[in-house]
Scaffold this motif. Structure first.
Motif, PDB file in Angstrom:
ATOM      1  N   PHE A 207       0.832  -1.231  -0.040  1.00 38.08           N
ATOM      2  CA  PHE A 207       0.070   0.033   0.062  1.00 38.08           C
ATOM      3  C   PHE A 207       0.954   1.230  -0.014  1.00 38.08           C
ATOM      4  O   PHE A 207       0.307   2.313   0.021  1.00 38.08           O
ATOM      5  CB  PHE A 207      -0.735  -0.058   1.143  1.00 38.08           C
ATOM      6  N   ALA A 208       2.162   1.293   0.086  1.00 38.88           N
ATOM      7  CA  ALA A 208       3.000   2.328   0.162  1.00 38.88           C
ATOM      8  C   ALA A 208       3.589   2.684  -1.297  1.00 38.88           C
ATOM      9  O   ALA A 208       4.418   3.777  -1.282  1.00 38.88           O
ATOM     10  CB  ALA A 208       4.106   2.101   1.158  1.00 38.88           C
ATOM     11  N   GLY A 209       3.358   2.188  -2.129  1.00 39.61           N
ATOM     12  CA  GLY A 209       3.700   2.427  -3.419  1.00 39.61           C
ATOM     13  C   GLY A 209       4.794   1.811  -3.998  1.00 39.61           C
ATOM     14  O   GLY A 209       5.602   0.921  -3.438  1.00 39.61           O
ATOM     15  N   PRO A 210       5.199   1.833  -5.434  1.00 36.33           N
ATOM     16  CA  PRO A 210       6.026   0.886  -6.248  1.00 36.33           C
ATOM     17  C   PRO A 210       7.575   1.327  -5.626  1.00 36.33           C
ATOM     18  O   PRO A 210       8.339   0.182  -5.789  1.00 36.33           O
ATOM     19  CB  PRO A 210       5.890   1.448  -7.632  1.00 36.33           C
ATOM     20  N   GLU A 211       7.681   2.387  -5.206  1.00 35.25           N
ATOM     21  CA  GLU A 211       9.345   2.571  -5.007  1.00 35.25           C
ATOM     22  C   GLU A 211       9.587   1.603  -3.557  1.00 35.25           C
ATOM     23  O   GLU A 211      10.724   0.822  -3.680  1.00 35.25           O
ATOM     24  CB  GLU A 211       9.520   4.046  -4.702  1.00 35.25           C
ATOM     25  N   LEU A 212       8.920   1.798  -2.661  1.00 33.47           N
ATOM     26  CA  LEU A 212       9.106   0.829  -1.291  1.00 33.47           C
ATOM     27  C   LEU A 212       8.831  -0.405  -1.545  1.00 33.47           C
ATOM     28  O   LEU A 212       9.406  -1.301  -0.961  1.00 33.47           O
ATOM     29  CB  LEU A 212       8.123   1.468  -0.251  1.00 33.47           C
ATOM     30  N   PHE A 213       7.807  -0.919  -2.506  1.00 36.22           N
ATOM     31  CA  PHE A 213       7.646  -2.078  -2.689  1.00 36.22           C
ATOM     32  C   PHE A 213       8.886  -2.720  -3.342  1.00 36.22           C
ATOM     33  O   PHE A 213       9.217  -4.191  -3.292  1.00 36.22           O
ATOM     34  CB  PHE A 213       6.229  -2.274  -3.757  1.00 36.22           C
ATOM     35  N   GLY A 214       9.355  -2.201  -4.399  1.00 42.90           N
ATOM     36  CA  GLY A 214      10.819  -2.477  -5.025  1.00 42.90           C
ATOM     37  C   GLY A 214      12.092  -2.843  -3.986  1.00 42.90           C
ATOM     38  O   GLY A 214      13.044  -3.446  -4.370  1.00 42.90           O
ATOM     39  N   GLN A 215      11.792  -2.553  -2.712  1.00 37.10           N
ATOM     40  CA  GLN A 215      13.154  -2.616  -1.779  1.00 37.10           C
ATOM     41  C   GLN A 215      12.457  -4.095  -0.965  1.00 37.10           C
ATOM     42  O   GLN A 215      13.508  -4.507  -0.112  1.00 37.10           O
ATOM     43  CB  GLN A 215      13.150  -1.638  -0.825  1.00 37.10           C
ATOM     44  N   VAL A 216      11.439  -4.581  -1.064  1.00 33.14           N
ATOM     45  CA  VAL A 216      11.065  -5.749  -0.297  1.00 33.14           C
ATOM     46  C   VAL A 216      11.827  -7.305  -0.445  1.00 33.14           C
ATOM     47  O   VAL A 216      11.785  -7.758   0.431  1.00 33.14           O
ATOM     48  CB  VAL A 216       9.505  -6.023  -0.427  1.00 33.14           C
ATOM     49  N   TRP A 217      12.425  -7.099  -1.916  1.00 32.90           N
ATOM     50  CA  TRP A 217      13.167  -8.327  -2.256  1.00 32.90           C
ATOM     51  C   TRP A 217      14.113  -8.543  -1.045  1.00 32.90           C
ATOM     52  O   TRP A 217      14.560  -9.855  -0.770  1.00 32.90           O
ATOM     53  CB  TRP A 217      13.867  -8.138  -3.405  1.00 32.90           C
ATOM     54  N   LEU A 218      14.926  -7.607  -0.541  1.00 34.86           N
ATOM     55  CA  LEU A 218      15.825  -7.543   0.474  1.00 34.86           C
ATOM     56  C   LEU A 218      15.220  -8.331   1.791  1.00 34.86           C
ATOM     57  O   LEU A 218      15.990  -9.141   2.456  1.00 34.86           O
ATOM     58  CB  LEU A 218      16.546  -6.281   0.995  1.00 34.86           C
ATOM     59  N   PHE A 219      14.106  -7.835   2.011  1.00 33.28           N
ATOM     60  CA  PHE A 219      13.389  -8.254   3.302  1.00 33.28           C
ATOM     61  C   PHE A 219      12.641  -9.896   3.117  1.00 33.28           C
ATOM     62  O   PHE A 219      12.140 -10.305   4.030  1.00 33.28           O
ATOM     63  CB  PHE A 219      12.349  -7.297   3.899  1.00 33.28           C
ATOM     64  N   TRP A 220      12.986 -10.312   1.980  1.00 28.85           N
ATOM     65  CA  TRP A 220      12.671 -11.845   1.739  1.00 28.85           C
ATOM     66  C   TRP A 220      13.984 -12.526   1.799  1.00 28.85           C
ATOM     67  O   TRP A 220      14.267 -13.563   2.581  1.00 28.85           O
ATOM     68  CB  TRP A 220      12.013 -12.305   0.546  1.00 28.85           C
ATOM     69  N   VAL A 221      15.026 -12.084   1.249  1.00 31.56           N
ATOM     70  CA  VAL A 221      16.245 -12.811   0.951  1.00 31.56           C
ATOM     71  C   VAL A 221      16.825 -12.843   2.309  1.00 31.56           C
ATOM     72  O   VAL A 221      17.413 -13.901   2.773  1.00 31.56           O
ATOM     73  CB  VAL A 221      17.014 -12.084  -0.271  1.00 31.56           C
ATOM     74  N   ALA A 222      17.146 -11.843   2.908  1.00 34.59           N
ATOM     75  CA  ALA A 222      18.094 -11.702   4.116  1.00 34.59           C
ATOM     76  C   ALA A 222      17.428 -12.572   5.358  1.00 34.59           C
ATOM     77  O   ALA A 222      18.192 -13.274   5.959  1.00 34.59           O
ATOM     78  CB  ALA A 222      18.238 -10.230   4.494  1.00 34.59           C
ATOM     79  N   PRO A 223      16.193 -12.282   5.652  1.00 28.07           N
ATOM     80  CA  PRO A 223      15.645 -13.049   7.052  1.00 28.07           C
ATOM     81  C   PRO A 223      15.506 -14.417   6.309  1.00 28.07           C
ATOM     82  O   PRO A 223      16.027 -15.412   7.618  1.00 28.07           O
ATOM     83  CB  PRO A 223      13.936 -12.417   6.742  1.00 28.07           C
ATOM     84  N   ILE A 224      15.156 -15.014   5.175  1.00 30.98           N
ATOM     85  CA  ILE A 224      15.273 -16.267   5.052  1.00 30.98           C
ATOM     86  C   ILE A 224      16.529 -17.081   4.926  1.00 30.98           C
ATOM     87  O   ILE A 224      16.901 -18.150   5.842  1.00 30.98           O
ATOM     88  CB  ILE A 224      14.540 -16.510   3.598  1.00 30.98           C
ATOM     89  N   LEU A 225      17.596 -16.284   4.400  1.00 29.06           N
ATOM     90  CA  LEU A 225      18.955 -16.856   4.777  1.00 29.06           C
ATOM     91  C   LEU A 225      19.377 -16.878   6.152  1.00 29.06           C
ATOM     92  O   LEU A 225      20.125 -18.008   6.633  1.00 29.06           O
ATOM     93  CB  LEU A 225      19.963 -15.738   4.053  1.00 29.06           C
ATOM     94  N   GLY A 226      18.949 -15.863   6.980  1.00 28.91           N
ATOM     95  CA  GLY A 226      19.439 -15.938   8.429  1.00 28.91           C
ATOM     96  C   GLY A 226      18.743 -17.380   9.199  1.00 28.91           C
ATOM     97  O   GLY A 226      19.294 -17.944   9.848  1.00 28.91           O
ATOM     98  N   ALA A 227      17.335 -17.515   8.620  1.00 29.50           N
ATOM     99  CA  ALA A 227      16.562 -18.607   9.248  1.00 29.50           C
ATOM    100  C   ALA A 227      16.971 -19.834   8.928  1.00 29.50           C
ATOM    101  O   ALA A 227      17.154 -20.746   9.630  1.00 29.50           O
ATOM    102  CB  ALA A 227      15.197 -18.165   9.070  1.00 29.50           C
ATOM    103  N   LEU A 228      17.691 -19.882   7.784  1.00 33.15           N
ATOM    104  CA  LEU A 228      18.103 -21.242   7.171  1.00 33.15           C
ATOM    105  C   LEU A 228      19.196 -21.673   7.782  1.00 33.15           C
ATOM    106  O   LEU A 228      19.443 -22.707   8.420  1.00 33.15           O
ATOM    107  CB  LEU A 228      18.277 -21.228   5.703  1.00 33.15           C
ATOM    108  N   LEU A 229      20.275 -20.597   8.152  1.00 33.45           N
ATOM    109  CA  LEU A 229      21.481 -20.675   8.696  1.00 33.45           C
ATOM    110  C   LEU A 229      21.436 -21.465  10.196  1.00 33.45           C
ATOM    111  O   LEU A 229      21.987 -22.292  10.780  1.00 33.45           O
ATOM    112  CB  LEU A 229      22.250 -19.561   8.696  1.00 33.45           C
ATOM    113  N   ALA A 230      20.241 -20.713  10.827  1.00 31.68           N
ATOM    114  CA  ALA A 230      19.950 -21.025  12.301  1.00 31.68           C
ATOM    115  C   ALA A 230      19.511 -22.276  12.404  1.00 31.68           C
ATOM    116  O   ALA A 230      19.797 -23.338  13.243  1.00 31.68           O
ATOM    117  CB  ALA A 230      18.956 -19.998  12.779  1.00 31.68           C
TER     118      ALA A 230
END
Length: 253
Positions: A207-230
């Motif tokens: 709901f915040a617009g395409p510019e912010l939605f375009g940064q969401v990829w990092l908040f999928w990749v980084a948390p999932i990587l950290g979770a898999l390592l743990a």
């Protein structure tokens, strides 16, 4: 418990996490709103928002954790799978339920926030979105934001897996998990506005617009990587030995 019931519990739990956590940031962090003064001394601020996120998890793990496991976060689901506590066949249904719950919560926050005259999606993090670079609350670069999300999700999963281990004290896991999420927010709100949860990031960014939605990829990749390592670490190093392994130990003593 049927998969449909468990997914509904995940939907509700994730909805509450996003509505309670992001809602507190949008609706209460700077209360009362005073654009002319530019300061809002009665708002709950960083500490209040951090507590809100922790309390949402604590309350919902007690409420529905016995139904679905209380993931409320795709990274947690991936981490528990890596830790051999969750089947791969149920990852997709859980993640869909979590993301839908987060989007509904994000939509509710947006509608309610629009009820105040003068509300607009302005600033670097409208609707409590996550971001890096110019959308980092403290102006942190991409690499710094990536590293902190990996590290904090890694620690979050270690706490989750340790607190829910069969050898841990019974009944206290939600408290440990909620307090850990509170601490995570106290550390990283200035850096990324704190994600450690891809659904949370997606639900408000929609709901915040395409510019912010375009940064969401990092908040999928980084948390999932950290979770898999743990998850891999806990299952390979910290998990309880199997019965045959324990028997071999006894025979050698």
């Amino acid at each position: 418990m049927p998969l449909v019931s468990r997914c509904l519990a995940e939907f509700i739990g994730t909805f509450w996490l996003v509505f309670g956590g992001c809602g507190s940031a949008v609706l209460a962090a700077v209360f009362p709103y005073n654009a002319a003064a530019g300061t809002n001394p009665l708002g709950i601020g960083l500490v209040g928002v951090s507590l809100a996120f922790g309390l949402t998890v604590l309350t919902m793990v007690y409420a529905v954790g016995h139904i679905s496991g209380g993931h409320f976060n795709p990274a947690v689901s991936f981490g528990l799978w890596a830790g051999k506590r969750f089947p791969a066949s149920e990852l997709l249904p859980y993640i869909i339920a979590q993301v839908l719950g987060a989007i509904v919560a994000g939509g509710m926050i947006y509608v309610i926030a629009n009820g105040r005259e003068g509300f607009a999606l302005t600033g670097s993090n409208p609707l409590a979105t996550n971001g890096y670079g110019e959308h980092s609350p403290g102006g942190y670069a991409l690499l710094a934001c990536f590293l902190i999300e990996v590290l904090l999700t890694f620690i979050f999963l270690l706490v989750i897996m340790g607190a829910t281990d069969g050898r841990a004290p019974k009944g206290f896991a939600p408290i440990a998990i909620g307090l850990c999420l509170t601490l995570i927010h106290l550390i990283s709100i200035p850096v990324t506005n704190t994600s450690v949860n891809p659904a949370r990031s997606t639900g408000v960014a929609v709901f915040a617009g395409p510019e912010l939605f375009g940064q969401v990829w990092l908040f999928w990749v980084a948390p999932i990587l950290g979770a898999l390592l743990a998850g891999f670490l806990y299952s390979s190093v910290f998990s309880a030995p199997s019965v045959p392994e324990m028997q071999r130990v006894r025979e050698t003593v």
